[in-house]
Each structure stands twice: as structure tokens, then as C-alpha cells.
Design an enzyme around this catalytic site. Structure first.
Site, short mmCIF file in Angstrom:
data_model
loop_
_atom_site.label_atom_id
_atom_site.label_comp_id
_atom_site.label_asym_id
_atom_site.label_seq_id
_atom_site.Cartn_x
_atom_site.Cartn_y
_atom_site.Cartn_z
N ASN A 54 -79.61 -32.99 -55.82
CA ASN A 54 -78.44 -33.21 -56.67
C ASN A 54 -77.60 -31.93 -56.56
O ASN A 54 -78.08 -30.86 -56.87
CB ASN A 54 -78.92 -33.44 -58.11
CG ASN A 54 -77.82 -33.31 -59.15
OD1 ASN A 54 -78.08 -33.01 -60.30
ND2 ASN A 54 -76.59 -33.56 -58.77
N GLY A 55 -76.36 -32.08 -56.08
CA GLY A 55 -75.49 -30.91 -55.95
C GLY A 55 -74.77 -30.93 -54.62
O GLY A 55 -74.70 -31.97 -53.95
N CYS A 87 -75.80 -37.52 -59.53
CA CYS A 87 -77.10 -37.82 -58.96
C CYS A 87 -78.19 -37.56 -60.01
O CYS A 87 -78.13 -36.58 -60.74
CB CYS A 87 -77.45 -37.01 -57.72
SG CYS A 87 -76.29 -37.20 -56.38
N GLU A 127 -56.36 -40.13 -74.22
CA GLU A 127 -57.75 -40.59 -74.21
C GLU A 127 -57.82 -42.11 -74.10
O GLU A 127 -58.66 -42.64 -73.37
CB GLU A 127 -58.46 -40.07 -75.48
CG GLU A 127 -59.89 -40.53 -75.68
CD GLU A 127 -60.86 -40.14 -74.57
OE1 GLU A 127 -60.50 -39.35 -73.68
OE2 GLU A 127 -61.98 -40.66 -74.59
N GLU A 158 -60.90 -46.04 -66.74
CA GLU A 158 -62.30 -45.93 -66.34
C GLU A 158 -63.03 -47.26 -66.37
O GLU A 158 -63.82 -47.56 -65.49
CB GLU A 158 -63.05 -44.99 -67.31
CG GLU A 158 -62.73 -43.54 -67.17
CD GLU A 158 -63.59 -42.70 -68.11
OE1 GLU A 158 -63.36 -42.77 -69.32
OE2 GLU A 158 -64.49 -42.00 -67.64
N TRP A 174 -74.76 -40.20 -56.51
CA TRP A 174 -73.30 -40.24 -56.60
C TRP A 174 -72.82 -39.53 -55.36
O TRP A 174 -73.00 -38.33 -55.20
CB TRP A 174 -72.82 -39.53 -57.87
CG TRP A 174 -71.35 -39.68 -58.09
CD1 TRP A 174 -70.72 -40.73 -58.67
CD2 TRP A 174 -70.32 -38.74 -57.74
NE1 TRP A 174 -69.36 -40.51 -58.70
CE2 TRP A 174 -69.09 -39.30 -58.14
CE3 TRP A 174 -70.32 -37.49 -57.13
CZ2 TRP A 174 -67.87 -38.65 -57.94
CZ3 TRP A 174 -69.12 -36.84 -56.93
CH2 TRP A 174 -67.90 -37.42 -57.34
N LYS A 197 -71.76 -39.87 -64.97
CA LYS A 197 -71.67 -39.32 -66.32
C LYS A 197 -71.54 -37.80 -66.31
O LYS A 197 -70.75 -37.23 -67.04
CB LYS A 197 -72.92 -39.73 -67.09
CG LYS A 197 -72.95 -39.27 -68.53
CD LYS A 197 -72.04 -40.12 -69.37
CE LYS A 197 -71.96 -39.66 -70.79
NZ LYS A 197 -70.70 -40.11 -71.40
N HIS A 242 -37.76 -39.67 -70.73
CA HIS A 242 -37.45 -38.77 -69.62
C HIS A 242 -37.99 -39.32 -68.30
O HIS A 242 -38.12 -38.58 -67.33
CB HIS A 242 -38.02 -37.38 -69.89
CG HIS A 242 -37.42 -36.74 -71.11
ND1 HIS A 242 -36.15 -36.23 -71.13
CD2 HIS A 242 -37.89 -36.60 -72.37
CE1 HIS A 242 -35.87 -35.76 -72.34
NE2 HIS A 242 -36.92 -35.98 -73.12
N LYS A 282 -59.70 -44.11 -71.07
CA LYS A 282 -60.75 -45.11 -71.30
C LYS A 282 -60.42 -46.40 -70.56
O LYS A 282 -61.27 -46.99 -69.92
CB LYS A 282 -60.92 -45.43 -72.79
CG LYS A 282 -61.56 -44.39 -73.65
CD LYS A 282 -63.04 -44.18 -73.42
CE LYS A 282 -63.30 -43.15 -72.35
NZ LYS A 282 -63.32 -41.77 -72.74
N ARG A 339 -75.84 -41.10 -64.05
CA ARG A 339 -75.44 -39.93 -63.26
C ARG A 339 -74.92 -40.31 -61.88
O ARG A 339 -74.50 -39.45 -61.10
CB ARG A 339 -76.64 -38.98 -63.11
CG ARG A 339 -77.18 -38.48 -64.43
CD ARG A 339 -78.37 -37.58 -64.22
NE ARG A 339 -77.97 -36.38 -63.49
CZ ARG A 339 -77.50 -35.29 -64.08
NH1 ARG A 339 -77.38 -35.23 -65.38
NH2 ARG A 339 -77.16 -34.24 -63.35
O1 M6R Z 1 -69.93 -33.73 -70.04
P1 M6R Z 1 -68.52 -33.29 -70.17
O2 M6R Z 1 -67.95 -33.54 -71.53
O3 M6R Z 1 -68.30 -31.87 -69.74
O4 M6R Z 1 -67.73 -34.22 -69.17
C1 M6R Z 1 -66.35 -34.08 -68.95
C2 M6R Z 1 -65.79 -35.28 -68.22
O5 M6R Z 1 -66.42 -35.44 -66.99
C3 M6R Z 1 -65.95 -36.57 -69.03
O6 M6R Z 1 -65.36 -36.47 -70.29
C4 M6R Z 1 -65.34 -37.76 -68.26
O7 M6R Z 1 -63.95 -37.62 -68.19
C5 M6R Z 1 -65.74 -39.07 -68.91
N1 M6R Z 1 -65.98 -40.05 -67.90
C6 M6R Z 1 -64.70 -39.60 -69.84
O8 M6R Z 1 -65.01 -40.85 -70.36
#
Ligand code: M6R
Length: 611
Positions: free
Chosen positions: A99-100, A2, A484, A491, A73, A606, A507, A488, A27
Site C-alpha cells: 500500500n503506497g 489499498c 460539501e 462522489e 486502489w 476512503k 459572475h 457529495k 480503501r
Molecule cells: O481522511 P481525511 O478526512 O483526511 O480525508 C480527506 C478526503 O480524502 C475526504 O474527505 C474525501 O474528500 C471524501 N471522499 C469526501 O467524502
């Protein structure tokens, strides 16, 4: 999660709020809303992104000099018009954004139910708002006092901004656990979840701390604690330019941020690494060098992409410093009553510096006597401020929800820390140290070289965009890169993808392999190279489609893979900063080919400031 924006001053509030919300959409973007004070309170809100609200309220009277805005969010209640913020209190006289998460909202709701309140949304926010209003009415106090009393009863995390119909120019704000920045202008104030909504108006900001309450008028900012004592605001100067948060000619922030990596890694090394002198200068680490060297173990705590950076760092620290390293998901670490001894060193890795799980994990560890070092991107963020020391990654604002440049900058910082400690400790030879410093200095150029081959990856994206599943495999330093790459792709393109250590494939996951399954190997020249070649053969023998990230000049894998993505040669310790780049591009181009909003992937935000 948010985004919140507020303005009070002589300018028109609505355009400032809308522009600010667009900058904070990373956010969350489930719904948008604004509340404006113009003789009375007006609230406009709608499911969907900021632009959808903007279109829906064309022609309305939006004139006001004070207002608040929210981009959501969803946590409590589905994304919908009625669950969108701002919420209005039962009397209609208060409007609030949040927000929270209010964890005990059910208990507060029961109390309000007994008093005859009814609710028009499913949100915890509306409950808190009515709770505040009830206290105001019952205690016959002003809004400020009611907020203070209410927040003493609240468990959870919040930033709240409130407008009161009877106090036309004032915004009341409070924070615990979610970020709040107040920008100070000439007879005007700006509020935001980060500084981006206020950048073009002021560089003077105050970061509000937990358990602080702000009474914000055009010409006055009063900060108090929940005990009603005044606190002197600590005004800081922002070191951030507007250009850094704009797309600069790229189609998406994600692409811009991928292409910024030669510069961001350079910025991260600049002023710290001097290969000709053989020095690494990091004052926030130097202070704790003895503690790190003598630590029984280092615990890396992080989430998501930052956790992957921690995994790479585990290999690097163990190799260069011979210190036992554990890498923990912050969300698990914080709840499982971990054994933390005085003298343990925790390295918290976070782009935003606001991830709730990481923040609470380090707060708990700090209480138990651990030394906390932050590897954080956002300057002044909660994790940075909670840490004893550490180093900023200096990657600049990362707006795309999928983390890219923050990851490579985290790797650069963590590598420098390991090199520095290993060298002082004597667990790395002078020659190896000097070679790695020299090579590290060349990484920005090598990333730039890799990016020049992006058009090949764009073509591959067209070829593979309709696959339903992907496997990503790597060994050693490249195993976390495989994780990673898979993250990506998930996402950005909503394609199911799994990352595995290449040897683990046999395995279980090998059962998935057939002619429809693309398998991405991260197969650069390193100590595991021959083993990975065997794993590639095993996939080919089962008709799997192999896409390999290979070192320039590797004819051998190029001859057996269906497709390759090339990176320059590098020491295996540094290779992840290169091998991840083609995977970022592959995910990006597949997402674009599928016509998805890659900067704002569905269901994500984010900055994850809820548990
Ligand atoms: O701001 P942070 O690095 O603590 O965030 C951690 C994760 O939320 C963040 O890396 C998330 O997995 C991203 N969407 C990855 O692309």
C-alpha cells in the site's frame, strides 16, 4: 488507499483474510488478491471487488495457516488481474502486497532491467519485490536483512507484507507513511491497514511506526528499526466494538452513518461541553490555549470534506476569536514553500488521520516550528500522533467512502475550540457564549428532527436523479456547505455538480441556468438571508429549478422554490451541522436511485495515503 491484511497462527488464514479485506474495501476495490502458504506459496488474484475473487476461487485448496491479502486502489497500472496484488518475485519464492507508492521505482527498475529481470505487471510493487529478491540473492542474506537494505534505497510511501516460501509461518512487514496495525492473539498475529480485520479476535494492538520492520510469527512479534535495532512494541487496548463497523440493518454504511449523526455529535460533545456550568473541557487544546490566543494566524490544513469543515471553521474562528485564519488544501500547502513562522498554529483536520498530503504538510510545518493541533477521527492514526495536541472527533469508524458523520463531528469539535478560545480571550460576550453552548448542546436533537424528514428527500431524489448538472449555492457559513453538498453528489451519483458562493453565481455560472438545471440553495435564516432570497429570484427569472434547504417555518422561500428541504432554526454559526444533512441524504438517495454502489463509488478510496 489499498487495504492489507495478514494472518499467522493456528486458525484457517483464508476466511480471516477475506473477511478482513471486506472490511477494508473502503480503501480501494479495483482488484483483490490473497497469497497463502501451504507447503508452497499459492497466489489467487483478480480484478474487481473481494466478492468477485471469492466466487472465482470456490473449490480451490485454500487451506493454510499463514497468508496475506490485498484490496487495491490502482496507482501504477490499470485495474487488471495482472496488476493485482500479491505479486510474486522472479523466482516465485516470495509474495508481496503493498500500500503506497515507490517514487523511485523507475530507477530501481532500470537497475533490474540491466540484470535481466522482466516484469509481468506495470506496478511499482513488483519492482520493489524483485529488488528485495535481488539483494537477498546477491548479499546472500535472509529476507529480513534484504528488506532492510532495500528500504534504505526506497523513496516514497509503503506498507509491505511479504511471505517467503522457505519460511512457512513468518510474515515480514514494514511501514513508512501508510498505516499498519498488528493485532496480538494467543499464539497468533493479525495484520491490517486498520484494526477492523482483527476486532473479533483481539483488542490488543501495536501501531507500527514509520521506518519500522516487523517479523511476525504465530508466537512472536519482533519489531526493529531499519538499523536492525530491536524496539519494544507498545501494546494498546482497542476501544472499539464490532457493531460499530457493521451495517446494523441499514442498506448502506453511508445511510447508517448519516443516521448516526445525532449520536456521533452527542458523543463528540459528551464529557466536554457542560452548558449548565458554562465550560468546555478539552485537555489537548487547553495545553495550547495560550499559543492559539496569541497566534498571528491559524492555518487549517485538510483535503476534501475535511477542507470544507476547515472553511466553516475559518468563519467561526474569525467571528468568535478575532484571529486571522487561512484554510489550505494540504496538497498545495506542502509543495509551495509556504511561509511558516514560529508560533503559527496549524490545525490539521482529517477523518482517517492518514491522508498523505495532510500528514506531510504538518510534518513540514512542525519542522519549521509551528504548533500542530489535530482534529482527527481515527484514534492512534499518523496525523494524531504527529500533532502536538488537538482533539479527537469521536465519530466512530466511518466506512462509507463519502464522508458524512466525520464532517459534522469535525464542525462540533472546531466550534468548541473556537468557543473556548474566544471566551478565554474575551472576544465573545458571556451571553453569546452561554447561548451558543446551550444551542450546541441541542444540535444532536435538531439533527434527529431533520432526519425524520428523510422521506421527502427520497422523493426529491426520484424527481431530480436524471439531471446532468447541479449548482449548489450558499453564502457565509453556508457557502462551504454548498461545496460539501456538491462534492457529495459528485462522489455518489456521478452527476456533475459545482458549489459556489451564491453571489458569485452572477459572475459566470448563471450562464448555465435554464429549465434543466437544478440549483440547490442552502438558504437557512441567517445574516445573509435576504441576499440569498434575491439570488433565488435571479435563478427563477431564468427558469432554473430551485431546491432550497430552508429553516422550518420559512414560508417565503417555500413559496418561491420548486422544492424545499427543512431544517430546524439554529444560530448561524451552528447551522452548517444541520443544513448539510439534507444534502447528504439527497446525494445518497440519488445515488441509490441510479443503482450505484454508494458505499464504494468508482475511482475513489476512503483513505488517500498517496499524494
Ligand atoms: O481522511 P481525511 O478526512 O483526511 O480525508 C480527506 C478526503 O480524502 C475526504 O474527505 C474525501 O474528500 C471524501 N471522499 C469526501 O467524502
Amino acid at each position: 488507499m489499498c487495504g492489507i491484511v495478514g494472518y499467522t497462527g493456528p486458525r484457517e488464514a483464508y476466511p480471516i483474510i477475506i473477511k478482513g479485506l471486506k472490511r477494508l474495501e473502503y480503501r480501494g476495490y479495483d482488484s483483490t488478491g490473497v497469497a497463502l502458504h501451504n507447503g508452497g506459496l499459492k497466489v489467487y488474484k483478480k480484478k474487481g471487488k473481494v466478492a468477485e475473487l471469492e466466487d472465482a476461487i470456490v473449490g480451490k485448496d485454500l487451506h493454510a495457516h499463514v497468508g496475506i491479502g490485498h484490496t487495491r486502489w490502482a496507482t501504477h497500472g490499470e485495474p487488471s488481474d495482472r496488476n493485482a496484488h500479491p505479486h510474486r518475485s522472479a523466482s516465485g519464492k516470495l509474495a508481496m502486497i503493498h500500500n503506497g507508492i515507490i517514487e523511485n521505482y523507475n530507477q530501481l527498475k532500470k537497475e533490474l532491467d540491466n540484470l535481466g529481470y522482466s516484469f509481468s505487471s506495470e506496478t511499482d510493487t513488483e519492482v520493489l519485490l524483485n529488488f528485495i529478491e535481488e539483494i537477498k540473492k546477491n548479499n546472500q542474506c535472509d529476507l529480513e536483512e534484504a528488506v532492510r537494505v532495500a528500504l534504505k534505497r526506497v523513496t516514497g510511501a509503503y506498507v509491505i507484507l511479504l511471505l517467503d516460501e522457505d519460511n512457512p509461518d513468518t510474515i515480514i512487514a514494514a511501514r513508512k507513511g501508510s498505516p499498519l496495525v498488528i493485532g496480538i492473539g494467543k499464539n497468533e498475529h493479525f495484520l491490517g491497514s486498520d484494526a477492523s480485520p482483527m476486532l473479533e479476535y483481539t483488542k490488543e494492538v501495536v501501531y507500527v511506526n514509520d521506518y519500522e520492520l516487523a517479523i511476525v510469527k504465530p508466537d512472536e512479534l519482533i519489531l526493529k528499526n531499519l538499523g536492525n535495532e530491536k524496539i519494544t512494541p507498545y501494546v494498546q487496548k482497542l476501544d472499539l466494538e464490532l457493531a460499530a463497523i457493521e451495517k446494523g440493518g441499514y442498506d448502506h454504511f453511508m445511510l447508517k452513518e448519516i443516521f448516526e449523526q445525532p449520536q456521533t455529535i452527542y458523543d463528540c460533545l459528551r464529557g466536554r461541553l457542560d452548558a449548565s456550568e458554562g465550560t468546555i473541557t478539552m485537555s489537548g487544546i487547553q495545553q495550547y490555549a495560550e499559543d492559539i490566543m496569541t497566534a498571528n494566524r491559524i492555518i487549517m490544513v485538510a483535503c476534501g470534506t475535511s477542507w470544507h469543515a476547515g472553511l466553516v471553521a475559518e468563519y467561526i474562528f474569525e467571528e468568535l476569536c478575532r484571529i486571522n485564519v487561512e484554510v489550505e488544501y494540504a496538497s498545495e500547502f506542502r509543495y509551495r514553500n509556504p511561509i511558516i513562522n514560529k508560533g503559527d498554529v496549524i490545525i490539521a483536520i482529517s477523518q482517517s488521520g492518514e491522508t498523505a498530503d495532510t500528514l506531510v504538510a504538518i510534518e513540514n510545518a512542525k519542522e519549521k516550528g509551528a504548533i500542530i493541533l489535530g482534529v482527527v477521527n481515527v484514534v492512534g492514526s499518523s496525523i494524531a500522533r504527529t500533532s502536538h495536541g488537538g482533539a479527537y472527533t469521536h465519530a466512530g469508524p466511518e466506512i462509507g467512502v463519502a464522508s458524512t458523520k466525520a464532517f459534522t463531528a469535525q464542525l462540533a469539535v472546531l466550534t468548541m475550540i473556537a468557543l473556548k478560545i474566544g471566551y478565554i480571550k474575551g472576544t465573545i460576550s458571556q451571553d453569546r457564549y452561554m447561548n451558543l453552548l446551550n444551542e450546541l448542546q441541542q444540535i444532536p436533537e435538531k439533527v434527529a428532527w431533520t432526519l425524520k424528514h428523510s422521506s421527502t428527500i427520497k422523493t426529491l431524489a426520484q424527481k431530480y436523479k436524471d439531471a446532468h448538472d447541479f449548482l449548489y449555492l450558499g453564502r457565509g457559513y453556508n457557502f462551504p456547505v454548498a461545496l460539501e453538498g456538491a462534492l457529495k453528489l459528485k462522489e455518489i451519483s456521478y452527476i456533475h455538480a459545482e458549489g459556489y458562493p451564491a453571489a458569485e453565481m452572477k459572475h459566470g455560472p448563471i450562464a448555465l441556468v435554464d429549465e434543466n438545471l437544478p440549483v440547490v440553495f442552502v438558504a437557512t435564516k441567517d445574516a445573509y438571508y435576504q441576499k440569498v432570497v434575491s439570488n433565488i429570484q435571479e435563478i427563477k427569472a431564468r427558469k432554473g429549478k430551485v431546491i432550497a434547504v430552508i429553516t422550518e417555518g420559512d414560508e417565503s422561500i417555500a413559496g418561491m422554490a420548486d422544492d424545499v428541504m427543512i431544517v430546524p432554526e439554529a444560530d448561524e454559526i451552528l447551522a452548517p451541522m444541520l443544513s448539510v444533512v439534507p444534502l447528504q441524504l439527497l446525494a445518497y438517495y440519488i445515488g441509490v436511485a441510479k443503482e450505484y454502489d454508494v458505499d464504494k463509488p468508482r475511482n475513489l478510496a476512503k483513505s488517500v495515503t498517496v499524494e
